[in-house]
Design a protein around this motif. Structure first.
Motif, PDB file in Angstrom:
ATOM      1  N   GLY A 547      -0.878   4.417 -13.253  1.00 14.44           N
ATOM      2  CA  GLY A 547       0.324   5.202 -13.487  1.00 14.44           C
ATOM      3  C   GLY A 547       0.146   6.652 -13.860  1.00 14.44           C
ATOM      4  O   GLY A 547       1.113   7.313 -14.244  1.00 14.44           O
ATOM      5  N   MET A 548      -1.063   7.197 -13.743  1.00 13.91           N
ATOM      6  CA  MET A 548      -1.305   8.565 -14.196  1.00 13.91           C
ATOM      7  C   MET A 548      -1.110   9.559 -13.047  1.00 13.91           C
ATOM      8  O   MET A 548      -2.062  10.015 -12.415  1.00 13.91           O
ATOM      9  CB  MET A 548      -2.723   8.689 -14.766  1.00 13.91           C
ATOM     10  N   GLY A 549       0.152   9.853 -12.771  1.00  9.96           N
ATOM     11  CA  GLY A 549       0.452  10.798 -11.705  1.00  9.96           C
ATOM     12  C   GLY A 549       1.924  11.141 -11.667  1.00  9.96           C
ATOM     13  O   GLY A 549       2.758  10.497 -12.320  1.00  9.96           O
ATOM     14  N   VAL A 550       2.243  12.180 -10.897  1.00  7.05           N
ATOM     15  CA  VAL A 550       3.626  12.597 -10.664  1.00  7.05           C
ATOM     16  C   VAL A 550       3.744  13.031  -9.201  1.00  7.05           C
ATOM     17  O   VAL A 550       2.741  13.124  -8.484  1.00  7.05           O
ATOM     18  CB  VAL A 550       4.067  13.756 -11.597  1.00  7.05           C
ATOM     19  N   VAL A 551       4.972  13.309  -8.777  1.00  5.88           N
ATOM     20  CA  VAL A 551       5.216  13.783  -7.412  1.00  5.88           C
ATOM     21  C   VAL A 551       6.164  14.974  -7.467  1.00  5.88           C
ATOM     22  O   VAL A 551       7.156  14.955  -8.210  1.00  5.88           O
ATOM     23  CB  VAL A 551       5.800  12.653  -6.534  1.00  5.88           C
ATOM     24  N   PHE A 552       5.843  16.007  -6.684  1.00  4.95           N
ATOM     25  CA  PHE A 552       6.681  17.203  -6.581  1.00  4.95           C
ATOM     26  C   PHE A 552       7.336  17.260  -5.196  1.00  4.95           C
ATOM     27  O   PHE A 552       6.683  16.999  -4.184  1.00  4.95           O
ATOM     28  CB  PHE A 552       5.848  18.477  -6.771  1.00  4.95           C
ATOM     29  N   GLU A 553       8.616  17.646  -5.184  1.00  3.36           N
ATOM     30  CA  GLU A 553       9.312  17.920  -3.917  1.00  3.36           C
ATOM     31  C   GLU A 553       9.716  19.378  -3.896  1.00  3.36           C
ATOM     32  O   GLU A 553      10.181  19.913  -4.895  1.00  3.36           O
ATOM     33  CB  GLU A 553      10.549  17.036  -3.782  1.00  3.36           C
ATOM     34  N   GLU A 554       9.534  20.016  -2.755  1.00  5.10           N
ATOM     35  CA  GLU A 554       9.942  21.414  -2.621  1.00  5.10           C
ATOM     36  C   GLU A 554      10.347  21.708  -1.174  1.00  5.10           C
ATOM     37  O   GLU A 554       9.667  21.296  -0.229  1.00  5.10           O
ATOM     38  CB  GLU A 554       8.783  22.353  -3.018  1.00  5.10           C
ATOM     39  N   GLY A 555      11.449  22.372  -0.993  1.00 11.58           N
ATOM     40  CA  GLY A 555      11.859  22.859   0.327  1.00 11.58           C
ATOM     41  C   GLY A 555      12.011  21.798   1.381  1.00 11.58           C
ATOM     42  O   GLY A 555      11.833  22.081   2.576  1.00 11.58           O
ATOM     43  N   ILE A 556      12.383  20.586   0.992  1.00 13.46           N
ATOM     44  CA  ILE A 556      12.458  19.505   1.969  1.00 13.46           C
ATOM     45  C   ILE A 556      13.476  19.799   3.059  1.00 13.46           C
ATOM     46  O   ILE A 556      13.329  19.367   4.213  1.00 13.46           O
ATOM     47  CB  ILE A 556      12.778  18.172   1.234  1.00 13.46           C
ATOM     48  N   GLU A 557      14.500  20.573   2.725  1.00 18.94           N
ATOM     49  CA  GLU A 557      15.546  20.886   3.702  1.00 18.94           C
ATOM     50  C   GLU A 557      15.042  21.818   4.798  1.00 18.94           C
ATOM     51  O   GLU A 557      15.676  21.970   5.848  1.00 18.94           O
ATOM     52  CB  GLU A 557      16.759  21.516   2.994  1.00 18.94           C
ATOM     53  N   ARG A 558      13.894  22.436   4.570  1.00 17.83           N
ATOM     54  CA  ARG A 558      13.343  23.361   5.560  1.00 17.83           C
ATOM     55  C   ARG A 558      12.508  22.653   6.623  1.00 17.83           C
ATOM     56  O   ARG A 558      12.083  23.284   7.585  1.00 17.83           O
ATOM     57  CB  ARG A 558      12.480  24.417   4.856  1.00 17.83           C
ATOM     58  N   LEU A 559      12.247  21.386   6.420  1.00 15.52           N
ATOM     59  CA  LEU A 559      11.469  20.644   7.395  1.00 15.52           C
ATOM     60  C   LEU A 559      12.357  20.184   8.540  1.00 15.52           C
ATOM     61  O   LEU A 559      13.502  19.764   8.331  1.00 15.52           O
ATOM     62  CB  LEU A 559      10.827  19.417   6.737  1.00 15.52           C
ATOM     63  N   GLY A 560      11.806  20.233   9.730  1.00 13.32           N
ATOM     64  CA  GLY A 560      12.513  19.709  10.893  1.00 13.32           C
ATOM     65  C   GLY A 560      12.383  18.203  10.962  1.00 13.32           C
ATOM     66  O   GLY A 560      12.150  17.525   9.962  1.00 13.32           O
ATOM     67  N   GLU A 561      12.495  17.674  12.160  1.00 13.15           N
ATOM     68  CA  GLU A 561      12.405  16.236  12.355  1.00 13.15           C
ATOM     69  C   GLU A 561      11.003  15.743  12.013  1.00 13.15           C
ATOM     70  O   GLU A 561      10.007  16.367  12.371  1.00 13.15           O
ATOM     71  CB  GLU A 561      12.740  15.887  13.808  1.00 13.15           C
ATOM     72  N   ILE A 562      10.942  14.631  11.311  1.00 16.36           N
ATOM     73  CA  ILE A 562       9.645  14.087  10.927  1.00 16.36           C
ATOM     74  C   ILE A 562       9.203  13.046  11.955  1.00 16.36           C
ATOM     75  O   ILE A 562      10.035  12.410  12.603  1.00 16.36           O
ATOM     76  CB  ILE A 562       9.683  13.472   9.514  1.00 16.36           C
ATOM     77  N   PRO A 563       7.892  12.871  12.136  1.00 17.65           N
ATOM     78  CA  PRO A 563       7.408  11.922  13.146  1.00 17.65           C
ATOM     79  C   PRO A 563       7.798  10.483  12.809  1.00 17.65           C
ATOM     80  O   PRO A 563       7.746  10.069  11.651  1.00 17.65           O
ATOM     81  CB  PRO A 563       5.886  12.097  13.103  1.00 17.65           C
ATOM     82  N   SER A 564       8.171   9.746  13.823  1.00 20.79           N
ATOM     83  CA  SER A 564       8.519   8.340  13.600  1.00 20.79           C
ATOM     84  C   SER A 564       7.296   7.509  13.245  1.00 20.79           C
ATOM     85  O   SER A 564       7.427   6.429  12.666  1.00 20.79           O
ATOM     86  CB  SER A 564       9.176   7.764  14.856  1.00 20.79           C
TER      87      SER A 564
END
Length: 579
Positions: A547-564
């Motif tokens: 459990g020793m970790g975290v996650v950061f999100e940034e600028g997700i709206e700037r990404l185009g379509e993600i690979p299936s």
């Protein structure tokens, strides 16, 4: 059209030779596509003379080294032939600019690769340096799935050498990752992984087979005459200077690396040029890489020891041993001396001194922003949640969701993870980092930090006492998708008012992995300029698993379509199809 500076009356062979040299020059200066086909499977190996199942790439562990030039595109077609295990590979230190879905972090950026499936990773290595790759699924990394990435520059480097070699350091456990994960996940009794049985240098070590409970019955299991566990040998030519690219992918251990009788000049750290400084012991933490220059300037009539030793934990694992072989001495000729004594395992001062000595090279300084827009203080704590031992950050123990964050955020699947973000700090005034704390309010969560795009964020990593008296462990923290400026280190509890005034704003080194020393703090600064979802965690396998970790999100709206290809698990079942 290119005007050729020669007469067409030249001999045809000369014309063709000139054209060949011109094309060779062009190809060497232009970016290339480097294509790899890898098959990952279990094989019986004896890296330290003890035979066990090892995860290999094309039959090798460590896996093949990726060699590229700055700006090249890497394509890895990865077939999962593990039969009963999923898979994901993280390209450690590669920022994945524009390709966050190929970071290779199961649960964060992709669904795992199922047994029998082939997955294609494709990314650009935009910066020269020494990097790593390794499994990022469960605790699979310590089963042998790892290797190095060497990216050569297009511009001259601020140092010279005659030859270069790579050295990958590991610790090695005889228990399977299944056994270890089960012990860590058990309430009664909880079973810690213990100390490693061996230390490996480029995949080779030597375990004392006589320590087995029934050595006579285990002759086929442990055999010191097996050529797989013959010592690693680095042959050198007297008088020449060698660049050694050294990386650590230990599962648990911090290491001291030495070459008997030789100084090492540190010139690169995690892909950034360093103001050179000389060491005899190079301290490495899991996930770190360094380049050092070593001159073969000792008595050439003999060979010398290469050693790695555990530091930061009570040393019970024997040293990793290799041979620094002066040509033309026989490579199997043992040095006439005993291996050099390592630093005391519990002496923190020289390790802190090395951390403080790492500064950017004067000609390659990237100055940090003078201030930050947000400060997040992460207290590393140990506690119990519902009777289970856990590691936590600000009393929140991290758990991975079944649906990768990147997919959930792009597909607006709001119930895939906890929408409540973790805290930005802890009880600064009331928390005593020097004593065992009850941490009775500890919880588990898979919530994430949402960072405003294109801003400056400070992260303060604060170490504390564990659940054992008078014990504080060293933690190497690794940030995906970014390099960060190391603003400073300090002892004791971080003071949010006075300590930032001591930050190095002149020539801080940039890294992707950094230690937090015992009962101390480490301050980092980075720009949120890489749209995606990025893990930030302790690089000790058992600690992140707990459990020793975290996650950061940034600028997700700037990404185009993600690979299936990254979909197909959790709440994205049915969205996966072959590209």
């Amino acid at each position: 059209m290119v005007k050729l500076p020669f007469s067409l009356r030249m001999a045809p062979t000369h014309v063709f030779l000139y054209l060949f040299l011109c094309l060779a020059s062009l190809s060497s200066s232009e970016a290339r596509i480097r294509h790899y086909k890898w098959e990952v499977k279990y094989e019986f190996k004896s890296p330290d003379c003890f035979k066990k199942l090892v995860i290999t790439i094309n039959g090798r562990s460590p896996g093949p080294t990726i060699q590229a030039q700055q700006g090249d595109t890497i394509i890895v077609e990865l077939k999962n032939s593990l039969l009963t295990e999923n898979l994901a590979i993280h390209w450690h230190g590669i920022r994945q600019l524009g390709t966050p879905w190929f970071d290779g972090t199961e649960g964060v950026t992709q669904c795992p690769i199922l047994p029998g499936d082939t997955f294609k990773y494709q990314f650009v290595v935009d910066r020269p340096g020494t990097y790593l790759y390794h499994s990022h699924y469960g605790m699979q990394r310590e089963a042998g799935l790892y290797g190095m990435i060497k990216v050569s520059p297009r511009d001259p480097e601020p140092f010279t050498y005659d030859y270069e070699r790579s050295i990958l350091l590991n610790d090695w456990f005889h228990k399977s990752t299944y056994e270890q994960a089960t012990g860590l996940s058990s309430k009664d009794p909880f079973v810690w992984v213990g100390e490693p049985q061996s230390l490996l240098i480029n995949g080779r070590g030597r375990f004392n087979c006589s320590k087995l409970a029934t050595p006579s019955l285990d002759a086929g299991v442990c055999n010191t005459s097996n050529p797989d566990c013959s010592p690693y040998v680095q042959t050198v030519i007297p008088g020449k200077t060698y660049r050694l690219r050294i990386g650590s992918l230990t599962a648990l251990s911090a290491l001291s690396f030495q070459i008997e009788g030789h100084n090492m000049t540190v010139v690169e750290a995690d892909g950034h040029y360093v103001e050179p400084f000389v060491v005899q012991n190079l301290f490495l933490y899991s996930g770190e890489t360094y380049s050092v220059l070593v001159k073969a300037d000792r008595d050439p009539s003999r060979n010398y020891w290469i050693t790695s030793n555990v530091v930061g934990r009570n040393r019970t694992t024997p040293p990793g041993l290799g041979v620094f072989n002066y040509y033309p001495n026989h490579p199997r000729r043992s040095p006439p001396s005993t291996p050099p004594s390592p630093p005391a395992w519990d002496d923190v001062k020289p390790r802190v001194a090395q951390s403080l000595a790492i500064k950017s090279h004067p000609a390659h300084i990237i100055k940090p922003p003078s201030t930050s827009d947000r400060v997040i203080v992460l207290l590393n704590t140990q506690n119990k949640i519902d009777g289970y031992f856990r590691w936590s950050v600000n009393n929140v123990s991290f758990t991975l969701p079944h649906t990768p964050y990147l997919v959930a955020l792009k597909q607006n699947i709001t119930d895939a993870f906890d929408q409540t973000p973790p805290p930005d700090g802890y009880d600064f005034a009331g928390y005593d980092i020097s004593i065992v704390q009850n941490n009775t309010n500890a919880t588990s969560s898979n919530g994430i930090y949402r960072l405003k795009f294109n801003t400056t964020v400070d992260i303060i990593l604060q170490n504390a006492n564990t659940m054992n008296k008078n014990n504080s462990e060293t933690h190497p923290w690794h940030l995906h998708g970014h390099d960060f400026w190391v603003m400073g280190y300090g002892e004791g509890k971080f003071d949010v008012k006075s300590d930032p005034k001591k930050y190095n704003l002149v020539n801080p080194i940039m890294k992707n992995t950094v230690p937090v020393h015992t009962y101390g703090w480490t301050a980092l600064r980075f720009r949120t300029d890489n749209p995606g979802v990025w893990a930030f965690h302790c690089h000790i396998e058992a600690h992140f698993f707990m459990g020793m970790g975290v996650v950061f999100e940034e600028g997700i709206e700037r990404l185009g379509e993600i690979p299936s290809s990254i979909m197909g698990c959790g709440k994205t079942k049915g969205l996966h199809f072959k590209p």
